[in-house]
Design an enzyme around this catalytic site. Structure first.
Site, PDB file in Angstrom:
ATOM      1  N   LYS A   8     -18.172  12.526 -34.356  1.00  0.00           N
ATOM      2  CA  LYS A   8     -19.527  12.371 -34.460  1.00  0.00           C
ATOM      3  C   LYS A   8     -19.577  11.499 -35.910  1.00  0.00           C
ATOM      4  O   LYS A   8     -20.459  10.654 -36.181  1.00  0.00           O
ATOM      5  CB  LYS A   8     -20.146  13.755 -34.910  1.00  0.00           C
ATOM      6  CG  LYS A   8     -20.475  14.573 -33.726  1.00  0.00           C
ATOM      7  CD  LYS A   8     -21.463  15.599 -33.858  1.00  0.00           C
ATOM      8  CE  LYS A   8     -21.911  16.060 -32.561  1.00  0.00           C
ATOM      9  NZ  LYS A   8     -22.710  16.960 -32.375  1.00  0.00           N
ATOM     10  N   LYS A  20     -18.588  13.581 -22.161  1.00  0.00           N
ATOM     11  CA  LYS A  20     -19.526  14.587 -22.088  1.00  0.00           C
ATOM     12  C   LYS A  20     -20.868  14.188 -21.716  1.00  0.00           C
ATOM     13  O   LYS A  20     -21.537  13.280 -22.640  1.00  0.00           O
ATOM     14  CB  LYS A  20     -19.374  15.466 -23.212  1.00  0.00           C
ATOM     15  CG  LYS A  20     -19.837  16.904 -23.123  1.00  0.00           C
ATOM     16  CD  LYS A  20     -19.367  17.634 -24.611  1.00  0.00           C
ATOM     17  CE  LYS A  20     -20.240  17.011 -25.589  1.00  0.00           C
ATOM     18  NZ  LYS A  20     -20.984  18.144 -26.348  1.00  0.00           N
ATOM     19  N   LYS A  71     -26.796  15.237 -25.863  1.00  0.00           N
ATOM     20  CA  LYS A  71     -28.171  14.821 -26.134  1.00  0.00           C
ATOM     21  C   LYS A  71     -28.287  13.250 -26.728  1.00  0.00           C
ATOM     22  O   LYS A  71     -29.393  12.870 -26.720  1.00  0.00           O
ATOM     23  CB  LYS A  71     -28.566  15.879 -27.332  1.00  0.00           C
ATOM     24  CG  LYS A  71     -28.748  17.158 -26.769  1.00  0.00           C
ATOM     25  CD  LYS A  71     -28.995  17.936 -27.891  1.00  0.00           C
ATOM     26  CE  LYS A  71     -28.959  19.466 -27.912  1.00  0.00           C
ATOM     27  NZ  LYS A  71     -28.160  20.302 -28.912  1.00  0.00           N
TER      28      LYS A  71
HETATM   29  N1  AQP Z   1     -21.991  18.789 -21.592  1.00  0.00           N
HETATM   30  C1  AQP Z   1     -21.911  19.965 -21.686  1.00  0.00           C
HETATM   31  N2  AQP Z   1     -21.141  20.708 -20.971  1.00  0.00           N
HETATM   32  C2  AQP Z   1     -21.138  22.092 -21.151  1.00  0.00           C
HETATM   33  N3  AQP Z   1     -21.724  22.670 -22.069  1.00  0.00           N
HETATM   34  C3  AQP Z   1     -22.425  22.002 -23.147  1.00  0.00           C
HETATM   35  N4  AQP Z   1     -22.954  22.327 -24.209  1.00  0.00           N
HETATM   36  C4  AQP Z   1     -23.148  20.971 -24.941  1.00  0.00           C
HETATM   37  N5  AQP Z   1     -22.913  19.839 -23.967  1.00  0.00           N
HETATM   38  C5  AQP Z   1     -22.451  20.363 -22.917  1.00  0.00           C
HETATM   39  C6  AQP Z   1     -23.012  23.605 -24.730  1.00  0.00           C
HETATM   40  O1  AQP Z   1     -24.562  23.965 -25.265  1.00  0.00           O
HETATM   41  C7  AQP Z   1     -24.729  24.650 -26.484  1.00  0.00           C
HETATM   42  C8  AQP Z   1     -25.504  24.007 -27.181  1.00  0.00           C
HETATM   43  O2  AQP Z   1     -24.897  23.082 -27.816  1.00  0.00           O
HETATM   44  P1  AQP Z   1     -25.607  22.340 -29.173  1.00  0.00           P
HETATM   45  O3  AQP Z   1     -26.663  21.878 -28.951  1.00  0.00           O
HETATM   46  O4  AQP Z   1     -25.238  23.216 -30.285  1.00  0.00           O
HETATM   47  O5  AQP Z   1     -24.467  20.957 -29.724  1.00  0.00           O
HETATM   48  P2  AQP Z   1     -23.545  20.031 -28.920  1.00  0.00           P
HETATM   49  O6  AQP Z   1     -22.475  20.600 -28.184  1.00  0.00           O
HETATM   50  O7  AQP Z   1     -23.153  18.941 -29.924  1.00  0.00           O
HETATM   51  O8  AQP Z   1     -24.730  19.508 -27.881  1.00  0.00           O
HETATM   52  P3  AQP Z   1     -24.679  17.927 -27.277  1.00  0.00           P
HETATM   53  O9  AQP Z   1     -25.800  18.053 -26.176  1.00  0.00           O
HETATM   54  O10 AQP Z   1     -23.432  17.262 -26.892  1.00  0.00           O
HETATM   55  O11 AQP Z   1     -25.492  17.148 -28.545  1.00  0.00           O
HETATM   56  P4  AQP Z   1     -24.858  16.191 -29.172  1.00  0.00           P
HETATM   57  O12 AQP Z   1     -25.026  14.841 -28.575  1.00  0.00           O
HETATM   58  O13 AQP Z   1     -25.703  16.234 -30.512  1.00  0.00           O
HETATM   59  O14 AQP Z   1     -23.321  16.238 -29.716  1.00  0.00           O
HETATM   60  C9  AQP Z   1     -23.265  24.723 -26.826  1.00  0.00           C
HETATM   61  O15 AQP Z   1     -22.650  26.017 -26.453  1.00  0.00           O
HETATM   62  C10 AQP Z   1     -22.256  23.740 -26.261  1.00  0.00           C
HETATM   63  O16 AQP Z   1     -20.974  24.022 -25.976  1.00  0.00           O
END
Ligand code: AQP
Length: 340
Positions: free
Chosen positions: A111, A194, A197
């Site tokens: 990040k 992955k 968001k």
């Molecule tokens: N691609 C994924 N597959 C399975 N699980 C996922 N999670 C996130 N992406 C995937 C799970 O969703 C929960 C909430 O995630 P979060 O919002 O706390 O943060 P994150 O993991 O950083 O989500 P993103 O979507 O990938 O956001 P950005 O782009 O901001 O980094 C967690 O349990 C996570 O494991």
């Protein structure tokens, strides 16, 4: 199983990965466990957020929880910043965690990217706050996607070091609950990344707010390869995808995993169902299943967001309940540390 805790960041664009990797499992765990689910807004501000959009996103995550089937009469649903124990315990844990541990966190490296010197200190200590989130409730089980595995190991290290430093058996050693066939949903544009968001391309993910048309377009355009779907020889002895297919056909593996998680069928059943079929046929089936699963959630989220007072009531009740669990735990932790 003991107490369950997990959270989702209100950073917009909630997607299928968040649903299959986390929220869907939150729902199934609530039947036989005491569950606490949190909108982790303090985590969200570790990267820049627009205050007005953040406010909306907080309610959107709460709406997604309820619309997906989390029952607010059974499970606690609340907003992290409304329970001060998270921040207070995080400070104590900042003094327990070691810099060397944080330096190994791959999510910070990803990040922060090349501009590391400009990343917020909060982004660096993000996993320490996550340990506080969990341990403020003495939670023993944390359902998350696979990307959170390393952070949960750190939460275990922090609990153990706190117990060792103060010669107590106070904080439990937390178990990750990484379940289902979609623990790591990959981007629809690139099976090696992955689903996320923050991906610039909206075509990389299925959002929980997408219409049926959006879903169809995105699945139709999802990246594939020129071969037909694989046959059963792509599985190993334990009926999981073998290394070869994971490396060479990541998009096929990803779409089959998504189908499997949505249909609640195991990998072997799904692979035999589509063995040697064309992607065009498979994509139609996947589209139908995705719309069937996501559209009722999207509809319910819209309804809930139209009547914000209902969601606000749930969050107020959740805040009080969360406070009543976390306050005594924090008080005891402060006593152990020697605060007056
Ligand atoms: N691609 C994924 N597959 C399975 N699980 C996922 N999670 C996130 N992406 C995937 C799970 O969703 C929960 C909430 O995630 P979060 O919002 O706390 O943060 P994150 O993991 O950083 O989500 P993103 O979507 O990938 O956001 P950005 O782009 O901001 O980094 C967690 O349990 C996570 O494991």
């Amino acid at each position: 199983m003991g107490r369950v805790f997990s959270g989702v960041q209100p950073t917009g664009n909630l997607h299928l990965g968040n649903y299959l990797g986390a929220i869907k499992n939150f729902v199934s765990l609530q039947n036989d466990h005491e569950c606490i689910y949190c909108v982790v807004d303090m985590h969200a501000i570790t990267v820049k957020q627009d205050p007005k959009i953040l406010k909306n996103n907080i309610l959107e995550v709460a709406a997604a929880f309820v619309a997906s089937g989390i029952n607010p009469d059974k499970s606690v649903i609340f907003v992290q910043s409304q329970v001060s124990a998270h921040a207070e315990l995080a400070w104590i844990f900042n003094c327990v965690a070691r810099l060397g541990w944080l330096n190994r966190m791959t999510q910070f490296k990803e990040k922060a990217g090349k501009n590391r010197e400009n990343a917020s200190a909060g982004l660096y200590t993000y996993p320490v706050l996550m340990a506080a989130d969990i341990l403020a409730y003495h939670a023993t089980h944390v359902p998350v996607g696979d990307d959170q595995r390393q952070h949960l190991e750190l939460a275990r290290d922090i609990a153990q070091k706190f117990n060792n430093d103060f010669q107590v058996e106070y904080f439990p050693v937390t178990e990750p609950v990484i379940m289902g066939n979609a623990t790591r949903v990959m981007s629809l544009r690139d099976g090696k990344n992955k689903m996320s968001k923050s991906d610039m391309s909206d075509y990389s993910r299925l959002n929980l707010t997408d219409s049926a048309d959006d879903i169809s377009n995105k699945i139709r355009k999802a990246k594939t390869d020129p071969l037909p779907l694989p046959d059963l020889s792509c599985l190993d002895n334990e009926d999981r995808f073998n290394e070869d297919i994971i490396i060479n056909r990541p998009e096929a593996v990803n779409l089959l995993n998504i189908y499997s998680a949505l249909s609640n069928e195991n990998t072997k059943t799904v692979v035999s169902k589509f063995s040697e079929k064309q992607f065009s046929f498979f994509k139609n089936e996947l589209n139908q299943l995705s719309v069937e699963t996501l559209s009722p959630i999207t509809r319910e989220m819209r309804k809930l967001l139209d009547d914000r007072s209902f969601l606000e009531e749930i969050l107020n009740k959740g805040r009080d309940k969360a406070n009543s669990i976390a306050e005594p735990i924090l008080k005891e932790a402060k006593e152990i540390v020697g605060f007056y």
